[in-house]
Design an enzyme around this catalytic site. Structure first.
Site, PDB file in Angstrom:
ATOM      1  N   GLY A  25       0.820  -1.218   0.000  1.00 17.98           N
ATOM      2  CA  GLY A  25       0.000   0.000   0.000  1.00 17.98           C
ATOM      3  C   GLY A  25       0.845   1.255   0.000  1.00 17.98           C
ATOM      4  N   ASP A  26       1.944   1.229   0.744  1.00 12.99           N
ATOM      5  CA  ASP A  26       2.866   2.369   0.760  1.00 12.99           C
ATOM      6  C   ASP A  26       3.473   2.576  -0.617  1.00 12.99           C
ATOM      7  OD1 ASP A  26       2.493   2.780   3.522  1.00 12.99           O
ATOM      8  OD2 ASP A  26       4.045   1.320   3.999  1.00 12.99           O
ATOM      9  N   ALA A  27       3.823   1.477  -1.293  1.00 17.94           N
ATOM     10  CA  ALA A  27       4.405   1.577  -2.633  1.00 17.94           C
ATOM     11  C   ALA A  27       3.405   2.186  -3.607  1.00 17.94           C
ATOM     12  CB  ALA A  27       4.859   0.201  -3.118  1.00 17.94           C
TER      13      ALA A  27
END
Length: 76
Positions: A25-27
């Protein structure tokens, strides 16, 4: 679906063997933000984010990846 400027679009997921979802999700969020910051429209940035998520889940842990890794996914 994705709705931008009154137009709804669909971005299909990119199939990958999943090794680990940590950081995916961060990516995605980072790639979308970078795409928008680089001047892509929302659809283009979302496609880059989708590719980033595909790369992220295919690796164990949170590992860095390059623009070349994203292009390889986008070109496949």
């Amino acid at each position: 679906g994705l709705a931008a400027e009154g137009v709804e679009s669909t971005i299909f997921g990119i199939s990958r063997d999943v090794a680990d979802v940590t950081g995916a999700g961060d990516a995605v969020a980072t790639a979308v933000a970078l795409g928008l910051g680089a001047g892509l429209d929302l659809m283009g940035a979302a496609k880059v984010g989708n590719a980033a998520g595909a790369v992220a889940v295919s690796r164990l842990g949170t590992t860095p990846f390059s623009a070349g890794d994203l292009l390889a996914v986008l070109d496949s």
